[in-house]
Write a protein that holds these residues in place. Structure first.
Motif, mmCIF file in Angstrom:
data_model
loop_
_atom_site.group_PDB
_atom_site.id
_atom_site.type_symbol
_atom_site.label_atom_id
_atom_site.label_comp_id
_atom_site.label_asym_id
_atom_site.label_seq_id
_atom_site.Cartn_x
_atom_site.Cartn_y
_atom_site.Cartn_z
ATOM 1 N N THR A 99 0.829 -1.206 0.000
ATOM 2 C CA THR A 99 0.000 0.000 0.000
ATOM 3 C C THR A 99 0.861 1.252 0.000
ATOM 4 O OG1 THR A 99 -1.739 -1.143 1.217
ATOM 5 C CG2 THR A 99 -1.795 1.259 1.234
ATOM 6 N N GLN A 100 0.510 2.200 -0.845
ATOM 7 C CA GLN A 100 1.265 3.447 -0.919
ATOM 8 C C GLN A 100 0.892 4.374 0.225
ATOM 9 O OE1 GLN A 100 0.553 5.137 -4.756
ATOM 10 N NE2 GLN A 100 1.813 3.647 -5.842
ATOM 11 N N THR A 101 1.782 5.291 0.560
ATOM 12 C CA THR A 101 1.523 6.274 1.603
ATOM 13 C C THR A 101 0.435 7.241 1.145
ATOM 14 O OG1 THR A 101 3.809 6.147 2.338
ATOM 15 C CG2 THR A 101 2.548 8.055 3.045
ATOM 16 N N HIS A 102 -0.487 7.561 2.026
ATOM 17 C CA HIS A 102 -1.590 8.454 1.688
ATOM 18 C C HIS A 102 -1.179 9.904 1.899
ATOM 19 C CE1 HIS A 102 -4.006 4.862 1.562
ATOM 20 N NE2 HIS A 102 -3.679 4.570 2.801
ATOM 21 N N VAL A 103 -1.669 10.766 1.016
ATOM 22 C CA VAL A 103 -1.395 12.195 1.145
ATOM 23 C C VAL A 103 -2.104 12.750 2.385
ATOM 24 C CG1 VAL A 103 -1.671 14.448 0.065
ATOM 25 C CG2 VAL A 103 -1.071 12.454 -1.338
ATOM 26 N N VAL A 104 -3.373 12.347 2.584
ATOM 27 C CA VAL A 104 -4.152 12.804 3.725
ATOM 28 C C VAL A 104 -3.897 11.852 4.896
ATOM 29 C CG1 VAL A 104 -6.456 13.265 4.593
ATOM 30 C CG2 VAL A 104 -5.906 13.758 2.196
ATOM 31 N N PRO A 105 -3.493 12.374 6.052
ATOM 32 C CA PRO A 105 -3.232 11.496 7.198
ATOM 33 C C PRO A 105 -4.502 10.797 7.670
ATOM 34 C CG PRO A 105 -3.184 13.797 7.888
ATOM 35 C CD PRO A 105 -3.246 13.795 6.388
ATOM 36 N N ARG A 106 -4.363 9.516 7.990
ATOM 37 C CA ARG A 106 -5.487 8.730 8.475
ATOM 38 C C ARG A 106 -5.177 8.227 9.880
ATOM 39 N NH1 ARG A 106 -6.237 5.004 3.046
ATOM 40 N NH2 ARG A 106 -7.489 6.474 1.825
ATOM 41 N N PRO A 107 -6.169 8.214 10.755
ATOM 42 C CA PRO A 107 -5.893 7.777 12.123
ATOM 43 C C PRO A 107 -5.755 6.264 12.232
ATOM 44 C CG PRO A 107 -8.208 8.291 11.873
ATOM 45 C CD PRO A 107 -7.561 8.655 10.567
ATOM 46 N N ARG A 108 -4.662 5.838 12.861
ATOM 47 C CA ARG A 108 -4.472 4.422 13.146
ATOM 48 C C ARG A 108 -5.005 4.117 14.532
ATOM 49 N NH1 ARG A 108 1.238 4.471 10.384
ATOM 50 N NH2 ARG A 108 0.632 3.863 8.282
ATOM 51 N N LEU A 109 -5.685 2.999 14.655
ATOM 52 C CA LEU A 109 -6.288 2.578 15.924
ATOM 53 C C LEU A 109 -5.229 1.823 16.716
ATOM 54 C CD1 LEU A 109 -9.639 1.414 14.325
ATOM 55 C CD2 LEU A 109 -9.350 3.396 15.813
ATOM 56 N N LEU A 110 -4.687 2.488 17.741
ATOM 57 C CA LEU A 110 -3.514 1.967 18.440
ATOM 58 C C LEU A 110 -3.845 1.162 19.689
ATOM 59 C CD1 LEU A 110 -1.321 5.215 18.259
ATOM 60 C CD2 LEU A 110 -1.349 3.270 16.668
ATOM 61 N N LYS A 111 -4.871 1.592 20.430
ATOM 62 C CA LYS A 111 -5.120 0.961 21.722
ATOM 63 C C LYS A 111 -6.537 1.301 22.188
ATOM 64 C CE LYS A 111 -3.115 0.684 26.419
ATOM 65 N NZ LYS A 111 -2.148 1.325 27.365
ATOM 66 N N PHE A 112 -7.171 0.345 22.868
ATOM 67 C CA PHE A 112 -8.507 0.553 23.415
ATOM 68 C C PHE A 112 -8.481 0.312 24.926
ATOM 69 C CE2 PHE A 112 -9.177 -0.570 19.002
ATOM 70 C CZ PHE A 112 -10.219 0.240 18.593
ATOM 71 N N SER A 113 -9.411 0.963 25.642
ATOM 72 C CA SER A 113 -9.547 0.697 27.075
ATOM 73 C C SER A 113 -11.009 0.814 27.470
ATOM 74 C CB SER A 113 -8.702 1.659 27.908
ATOM 75 O OG SER A 113 -9.264 2.960 27.911
ATOM 76 N N SER A 114 -11.385 0.086 28.533
ATOM 77 C CA SER A 114 -12.746 0.115 29.053
ATOM 78 C C SER A 114 -12.717 0.337 30.555
ATOM 79 C CB SER A 114 -13.472 -1.208 28.767
ATOM 80 O OG SER A 114 -13.604 -1.444 27.390
ATOM 81 N N CYS A 115 -13.736 1.019 31.050
ATOM 82 C CA CYS A 115 -13.897 1.188 32.489
ATOM 83 C C CYS A 115 -15.384 1.098 32.806
ATOM 84 C CB CYS A 115 -13.335 2.525 32.959
ATOM 85 S SG CYS A 115 -13.588 2.839 34.732
ATOM 86 N N ILE A 116 -15.779 0.024 33.482
ATOM 87 C CA ILE A 116 -17.169 -0.123 33.885
ATOM 88 C C ILE A 116 -17.288 0.258 35.357
ATOM 89 C CG2 ILE A 116 -16.959 -2.581 34.463
ATOM 90 C CD1 ILE A 116 -19.872 -2.871 33.384
ATOM 91 N N ILE A 117 -18.386 0.909 35.689
ATOM 92 C CA ILE A 117 -18.619 1.406 37.043
ATOM 93 C C ILE A 117 -19.790 0.611 37.622
ATOM 94 C CG2 ILE A 117 -19.001 3.483 38.434
ATOM 95 C CD1 ILE A 117 -18.284 5.057 35.764
#
Length: 368
Positions: free
Chosen positions: A216-234
């Motif tokens: 895949t070629q590099t995109h001109v427009v930056p795209r967000p990469r999904l790096l990490k998720f977290s959850s907190c239940i109360i």
């Protein structure tokens, strides 16, 4: 640099992380100001009027009950509400998916995984099967329906979508949040239902997610990469947001505890710090905050507890003003506005944050 930091650094500079490559939104063609809604239902109770007029919401997209012979709005049965949920959900879902694919420069034939999120109706088969038939997506498309999780569910689902995309490099996954909140309304004059009726709007939002293949070629427009998720239940606030069956009305009824803004706000800092733990980044390193438009008090509580400026939550408050609380898809409407601003630079970092029943706070760390 620790192992987690090394992994994140590689994700930011390499192609190991799923990225959001397109986003699309849709609302009903009929929209109303809060004043217009009060007039439509002949609401004169000053307490109810105050709830409608003091929440910073200006306009919402809704599908109101049909008019009766005397011009007043009728009362819908649960069956009629469910039909509204399906019909309008499909219409908005189709529009948001098509807009999302156009933004991603992709077609319906490219979709290999479809995840649908909703909390405003219960149907079997779910929206994934209905949309696959409606849109003509391949019958071999993998799918997931996330139902009944509430306003936080968009990030719960995005976790699953990200996992699938990570396991299938080069293949396209689509998540669509479909919320017909006007199919979950009860008009009984109580403060409980009036708070709900004053807040939520109808809308759908979709994102396209893909992990880049090696060529895949590099995109001109930056795209967000999904790096990490977290959850907190109360758990101690498990009843603070809930969907109950109302025997008197013969319908489901949503309940919001007035203490919710303070409960969510009190746990926001803990959730953000856990998300950033091990990354070497601090909250001050986050350039973009995409927060669920839960309501004025909720947004203010989150902003104060995280030390954010009004400018940093401008899209969150803007979506609330223009559309109300759109439940699971709200944060994607805010993300769409961030994209349209064209202010994101390569190397920027962001946090997506949603809140909902459980009570729960979900977060995702993204990097451009």
């Amino acid at each position: 640099m620790g192992a987690t930091q090394v992994k994140l650094a590689e994700q930011l500079t390499g192609t190991t992380s799923p990225e959001i490559i397109g986003v699309g939104t849709s609302v009903p063609p009929t929209t109303y100001t809060q004043e217009e809604l009060l007039k439509e239902f002949s609401i004169t109770d000053p307490r109810v009027r105050s709830v409608f007029l003091n929440g910073t919401i200006e306009r919402r997209g809704l599908v109101l009950p049909p008019r009766q012979e005397d011009g007043s709005r009728g009362i819908e049965t649960q069956g009629e509400l469910l039909k509204k949920h399906v019909a309008n959900g499909l219409a908005m879902g189709r529009e948001s998916v098509e807009a999302c694919l156009k933004d991603a420069n992709a077609t319906l034939a490219d979709v290999r995984y479809l995840c649908c999120v909703t909390s405003t109706g219960f149907i079997t088969p779910g929206f994934t099967a209905l949309l696959i038939k409606e849109l003509g997506i391949s019958r071999h498309c993998s799918r997931l329906d996330v139902v009944g999780m509430g306003c936080n569910a968009g990030l719960n689902a995005l976790t699953a979508v990200s996992g699938w995309a990570g396991a299938h490099p080069g293949e396209l996954a689509v998540m669509v949040c479909i919320e017909v909140c006007s199919a979950a309304y009860i008009f009984d004059g109580t403060m409980r239902t009036s708070v709900v009726n004053s807040l939520f709007g109808d809308g759908s939002a979709a994102v396209a997610v893909k992990t880049a293949s090696p060529d895949t070629q590099t995109h001109v427009v930056p795209r967000p990469r999904l790096l990490k998720f977290s959850s907190c239940i109360i758990p101690e606030a498990v009843d603070a947001m809930r969907y109950d069956w109302d025997d008197d009305q013969g319908k489901f009824s949503f309940y919001l505890d007035p203490e919710i803004p303070y409960v969510v706000g009190a746990h926001a800092e803990l959730s953000a710090d856990r998300l950033l733990d091990g990354t070497g980044w601090r909250r001050s390193d986050i350039s973009h905050w995409i927060v669920h438009s839960g309501g004025k008090k909720v947004i203010d509580a989150v902003r104060v507890n995280l030390g954010l400026t009004r400018q940093q939550v401008r899209h969150t408050t803007g979506v609330l003003r223009d559309h109300g609380n759109l439940s699971s898809g709200s944060f994607l409407f805010s993300y769409r506005r961030l994209v349209d601003e064209s202010v994101v630079e390569p190397g920027d970092r962001g946090i997506f944050m949603t809140m909902g029943p459980g009570s729960t706070i979900e977060m995702a760390l993204v990097g451009w």
